[in-house]
Design a protein around this motif. Structure first.
Motif, mmCIF file in Angstrom:
data_model
loop_
_atom_site.group_PDB
_atom_site.id
_atom_site.type_symbol
_atom_site.label_atom_id
_atom_site.label_comp_id
_atom_site.label_asym_id
_atom_site.label_seq_id
_atom_site.Cartn_x
_atom_site.Cartn_y
_atom_site.Cartn_z
ATOM 1 N N GLN A 327 28.311 9.545 2.583
ATOM 2 C CA GLN A 327 27.674 10.854 2.761
ATOM 3 C C GLN A 327 27.336 11.499 1.415
ATOM 4 O OE1 GLN A 327 30.435 12.883 5.381
ATOM 5 N NE2 GLN A 327 30.203 11.312 6.969
ATOM 6 N N ASN A 328 28.170 11.277 0.412
ATOM 7 C CA ASN A 328 27.869 11.793 -0.931
ATOM 8 C C ASN A 328 26.619 11.132 -1.502
ATOM 9 O OD1 ASN A 328 30.077 13.500 -0.926
ATOM 10 N ND2 ASN A 328 31.401 12.112 -2.099
ATOM 11 N N ARG A 329 26.450 9.847 -1.279
ATOM 12 C CA ARG A 329 25.284 9.128 -1.792
ATOM 13 C C ARG A 329 23.999 9.578 -1.077
ATOM 14 N NH1 ARG A 329 26.146 4.946 -5.308
ATOM 15 N NH2 ARG A 329 24.059 4.091 -4.842
ATOM 16 N N LEU A 330 24.111 9.801 0.241
ATOM 17 C CA LEU A 330 22.936 10.258 0.980
ATOM 18 C C LEU A 330 22.473 11.631 0.489
ATOM 19 C CD1 LEU A 330 23.910 9.235 4.640
ATOM 20 C CD2 LEU A 330 22.200 8.136 3.160
ATOM 21 N N ALA A 331 23.411 12.422 -0.011
ATOM 22 C CA ALA A 331 23.075 13.774 -0.469
ATOM 23 C C ALA A 331 22.756 13.842 -1.957
ATOM 24 C CB ALA A 331 24.242 14.711 -0.153
ATOM 25 N N ALA A 332 23.094 12.788 -2.683
ATOM 26 C CA ALA A 332 22.961 12.826 -4.147
ATOM 27 C C ALA A 332 21.531 12.557 -4.604
ATOM 28 C CB ALA A 332 23.898 11.818 -4.786
ATOM 29 N N GLY A 333 21.115 13.294 -5.662
ATOM 30 C CA GLY A 333 19.817 13.023 -6.287
ATOM 31 C C GLY A 333 20.044 12.201 -7.541
ATOM 32 N N GLY A 334 19.274 12.475 -8.564
ATOM 33 C CA GLY A 334 19.449 11.800 -9.847
ATOM 34 C C GLY A 334 19.264 10.317 -9.756
ATOM 35 N N GLU A 335 20.124 9.602 -10.445
ATOM 36 C CA GLU A 335 20.039 8.139 -10.506
ATOM 37 C C GLU A 335 20.188 7.485 -9.140
ATOM 38 O OE1 GLU A 335 23.345 5.261 -11.974
ATOM 39 O OE2 GLU A 335 22.182 5.790 -13.755
ATOM 40 N N ILE A 336 21.021 8.037 -8.290
ATOM 41 C CA ILE A 336 21.234 7.464 -6.953
ATOM 42 C C ILE A 336 20.030 7.731 -6.061
ATOM 43 C CG2 ILE A 336 22.667 7.650 -4.885
ATOM 44 C CD1 ILE A 336 25.054 8.087 -6.704
ATOM 45 N N ASN A 337 19.488 8.936 -6.142
ATOM 46 C CA ASN A 337 18.275 9.303 -5.417
ATOM 47 C C ASN A 337 18.370 9.000 -3.906
ATOM 48 O OD1 ASN A 337 15.717 10.360 -5.146
ATOM 49 N ND2 ASN A 337 14.680 8.433 -5.659
ATOM 50 N N HIS A 338 19.483 9.415 -3.306
ATOM 51 C CA HIS A 338 19.676 9.323 -1.846
ATOM 52 C C HIS A 338 19.666 7.877 -1.319
ATOM 53 C CE1 HIS A 338 18.884 13.595 -2.221
ATOM 54 N NE2 HIS A 338 17.667 13.323 -2.701
ATOM 55 N N ARG A 339 19.985 6.944 -2.182
ATOM 56 C CA ARG A 339 20.003 5.535 -1.760
ATOM 57 C C ARG A 339 21.445 5.037 -1.658
ATOM 58 N NH1 ARG A 339 15.936 3.441 -6.392
ATOM 59 N NH2 ARG A 339 17.529 4.634 -7.541
ATOM 60 N N LEU A 340 21.704 4.244 -0.636
ATOM 61 C CA LEU A 340 23.042 3.695 -0.433
ATOM 62 C C LEU A 340 23.332 2.538 -1.386
ATOM 63 C CD1 LEU A 340 23.410 3.683 3.475
ATOM 64 C CD2 LEU A 340 24.239 5.376 1.831
ATOM 65 N N GLY A 341 22.315 1.702 -1.645
ATOM 66 C CA GLY A 341 22.475 0.573 -2.560
ATOM 67 C C GLY A 341 23.562 -0.401 -2.126
ATOM 68 N N MET A 342 23.530 -0.857 -0.887
ATOM 69 C CA MET A 342 24.582 -1.723 -0.357
ATOM 70 C C MET A 342 24.061 -3.101 0.044
ATOM 71 S SD MET A 342 26.924 0.913 1.820
ATOM 72 C CE MET A 342 27.817 2.219 0.963
ATOM 73 N N ASP A 343 24.855 -4.112 -0.295
ATOM 74 C CA ASP A 343 24.488 -5.492 0.053
ATOM 75 C C ASP A 343 24.445 -5.711 1.564
ATOM 76 O OD1 ASP A 343 24.459 -6.003 -2.630
ATOM 77 O OD2 ASP A 343 26.298 -7.201 -2.657
ATOM 78 N N THR A 410 40.696 -1.235 -1.773
ATOM 79 C CA THR A 410 39.340 -0.730 -1.986
ATOM 80 C C THR A 410 39.374 0.255 -3.146
ATOM 81 O OG1 THR A 410 38.817 -0.947 0.378
ATOM 82 C CG2 THR A 410 37.373 0.463 -0.945
ATOM 83 N N ARG A 411 38.515 0.019 -4.132
ATOM 84 C CA ARG A 411 38.482 0.913 -5.302
ATOM 85 C C ARG A 411 37.304 1.882 -5.200
ATOM 86 N NH1 ARG A 411 39.792 -2.774 -10.666
ATOM 87 N NH2 ARG A 411 41.811 -3.590 -9.952
ATOM 88 N N PHE A 412 37.582 3.139 -5.516
ATOM 89 C CA PHE A 412 36.566 4.192 -5.456
ATOM 90 C C PHE A 412 36.306 4.712 -6.870
ATOM 91 C CE2 PHE A 412 38.600 3.928 -1.382
ATOM 92 C CZ PHE A 412 37.568 4.105 -0.470
ATOM 93 N N ALA A 413 35.053 5.094 -7.125
ATOM 94 C CA ALA A 413 34.680 5.608 -8.458
ATOM 95 C C ALA A 413 33.698 6.747 -8.313
ATOM 96 C CB ALA A 413 34.067 4.496 -9.307
ATOM 97 N N GLU A 414 33.775 7.688 -9.285
ATOM 98 C CA GLU A 414 32.842 8.824 -9.286
ATOM 99 C C GLU A 414 31.669 8.594 -10.226
ATOM 100 O OE1 GLU A 414 34.847 12.491 -10.037
ATOM 101 O OE2 GLU A 414 36.366 12.178 -8.479
ATOM 102 N N THR A 415 31.804 7.630 -11.156
ATOM 103 C CA THR A 415 30.730 7.369 -12.125
ATOM 104 C C THR A 415 30.289 5.915 -12.044
ATOM 105 O OG1 THR A 415 32.240 6.727 -13.905
ATOM 106 C CG2 THR A 415 31.760 9.076 -13.670
ATOM 107 N N SER A 416 29.053 5.680 -12.491
ATOM 108 C CA SER A 416 28.501 4.325 -12.476
ATOM 109 C C SER A 416 29.243 3.413 -13.455
ATOM 110 C CB SER A 416 27.017 4.366 -12.821
ATOM 111 O OG SER A 416 26.809 4.977 -14.083
ATOM 112 N N LYS A 417 29.691 3.980 -14.595
ATOM 113 C CA LYS A 417 30.396 3.180 -15.585
ATOM 114 C C LYS A 417 31.709 2.624 -15.015
ATOM 115 C CE LYS A 417 32.278 3.426 -20.292
ATOM 116 N NZ LYS A 417 32.481 4.297 -21.487
ATOM 117 N N GLU A 418 32.433 3.479 -14.353
ATOM 118 C CA GLU A 418 33.699 3.053 -13.738
ATOM 119 C C GLU A 418 33.454 1.995 -12.672
ATOM 120 O OE1 GLU A 418 37.550 5.134 -11.455
ATOM 121 O OE2 GLU A 418 35.759 6.320 -11.949
ATOM 122 N N HIS A 419 32.424 2.207 -11.916
ATOM 123 C CA HIS A 419 32.091 1.258 -10.849
ATOM 124 C C HIS A 419 31.635 -0.080 -11.434
ATOM 125 C CE1 HIS A 419 30.788 -0.271 -7.008
ATOM 126 N NE2 HIS A 419 29.520 -0.414 -7.432
#
Length: 445
Positions: A327-343, A410-419
């Motif tokens: 739900q955070n990704r669906l609402a996020a703009g910026g680099e994510i731009n509302h995309r889930l990006g899932m395999d 399952t590991r969770f991250a708030e930033t792309s670098k951590e992920h």
């Protein structure tokens, strides 16, 4: 006192005259008949009810009523013949009485045995493990004697009482599950009970959460012993007859509710598919009213998100955090731009796990969530209660990424670098390569 007057008395008979005649050897009966009328009974034909006795004894020379016996040779012969007949009659009568008494005693004994057997004896029961196979259905909610009746009707046990007694002696009897059981006819009650407990629900198919329709079709084919591809063909041909709601728009994915289904003898794949769709539709009935609370438009979107979560996750304890990440990704703009990006969404549409750059850059594929924004057009699996509840009740957090490092981690991250670091660790641990530019695993050749 003066002597009583002679002549007939009040009853019309001169008793003194009768007595005098008797002493003189006269026949008072005959004397009474001289007038042509029997004064003894008043009948017009002049015969008395005892005349047959007099006639019979006259023929044999026996003494009649107050008469003397005829001792002539002819009379003795007749008396002897009469004695033989009388003996035969008496012997036959005795035999008949004896038989009646014997029958009465035997009947009473049989009745007594039956009474004892019915009230105090053991219930009728078969012995052994049974003969020919037969399928028996145990109805939902059936217990003890109800199960025994189903078994007796099918010829499995000899009596309901025998099964009830065996059930009473076995504490686990109350755990018998409803379903279709492969039993045998003429089993002992104890053997039948053991079989019910061992089969633990009988013939059934269990659909796990997170499987997609193709995987479920193959499982049904295998369970029903059908040729490969049969269930898939039935689902495609009968899709409009399976009970799908209008909002599914003919797409069965997500409506094959995961649970245990009983398998009846001769069951067809469409029978199972209809049960699954019915269960799913009932489960999803109230989702529309809850969708807005988590930023979704419809109950169908709740289902789509839950299907992704179920396919991506391994541990239900992580589902609430995963739901919040989506739900955070669906609402996020910026680099994510509302995309889930899932395999998983792309893998579903392609029908394979291996992905390359071309696949991930193909915007025409609506299930490519690396390029296309928002949720895919439909579910990618068949989720269960845990995933749906997690979507409707997400955890509180700012996570934008997650990766299942193992079935329990399952590991969770708030930033792309951590992920990025988490993905690299995962790829290398699995023996794969890592695409530094894209932050994605590659298959080593």
């Amino acid at each position: 006192e003066p002597a009583p007057a002679a002549g007939p008395g009040p009853d019309g008979i001169d008793w003194e005259a009768e007595a005098a005649a008797l002493e003189a050897g006269a026949d008072p009966v005959g004397a009474a008949r001289e007038g042509g009328k029997d004064e003894w009974d008043g009948q017009e034909d002049g015969r008395h009810e005892d005349d047959g006795y007099l006639d019979e004894h006259a023929e044999t020379g026996e003494a009649g009523f107050l008469g003397e016996q005829d001792d002539s040779r002819e009379a003795q012969k007749k008396r002897k013949e009469k004695g033989k007949k009388s003996g035969r009659r008496n012997g036959g009568a005795c035999l008949l009485v004896a038989l009646v008494l014997l029958g009465a005693v035997g009947g009473a004994g049989w009745w007594g045995y039956g009474f004892w057997q019915d009230h105090f004896g053991p219930a009728p029961d078969f012995t052994g493990e049974g003969t020919t196979p037969v399928q028996v259905e145990v109805k939902k909610g059936a217990v003890g004697g109800q199960i025994g009746l189903a078994l007796k009707t099918a010829g499995v046990v000899k009596s309901v009482d025998a099964f009830s007694a065996a059930c009473k002696a076995e504490p686990k009897c109350g755990t018998i599950q409803y379903g279709f059981y492969e039993m045998k006819k003429e089993m002992s009650a104890a053997a039948a009970l053991k079989e019910l407990l061992d089969q633990a629900g009988g013939a059934a198919i269990v659909i796990p959460e997170g499987k997609n329709s193709s995987e479920i079709y193959a499982k049904i084919d295998d369970k029903l012993k059908l040729q490969k591809g049969t269930t898939a063909g039935v689902a495609k041909a009968q899709v409009n007859d399976l009970g799908l709601p209008a909002y599914a728009q003919g797409n069965i994915e997500g409506f094959l509710w995961p649970t245990r289904y009983n398998i009846a003898e001769g069951m067809k794949p469409e029978d199972l598919l209809k049960q699954m769709v019915k269960n799913a539709t009932e489960k999803y009935a109230g989702l529309d009213s809850q969708a807005a609370s988590v930023g979704l438009k419809t109950g169908y979107e709740v289902l789509i998100e839950a299907s992704i979560l179920q396919r991506e996750g391994n541990n239900p304890e992580d589902f609430a955090k995963m739901a919040k990440t989506i739900q955070n990704r669906l609402a996020a703009g910026g680099e994510i731009n509302h995309r889930l990006g899932m395999d998983t969404t792309l893998q579903y549409s392609l029908g394979r796990k291996e992905l390359d750059k071309k696949d991930m850059d193909d915007a025409s594929n609506k299930y490519n969530t690396y390029i296309n924004q928002g949720l895919p057009p439909g579910p990618i699996s068949n989720p269960g209660d845990d995933a749906i509840n997690a979507v409707l009740h997400p955890a509180d957090g700012k996570w934008l990424y997650f990766i299942a490092m193992s079935p329990t981690n399952t590991r969770f991250a708030e930033t792309s670098k951590e992920h990025y670091a988490n993905v690299k660790e995962f790829c290398l641990a699995a023996g794969n390569g890592f695409d530094e530019a894209r932050g994605h695993c590659t298959t080593k050749k």
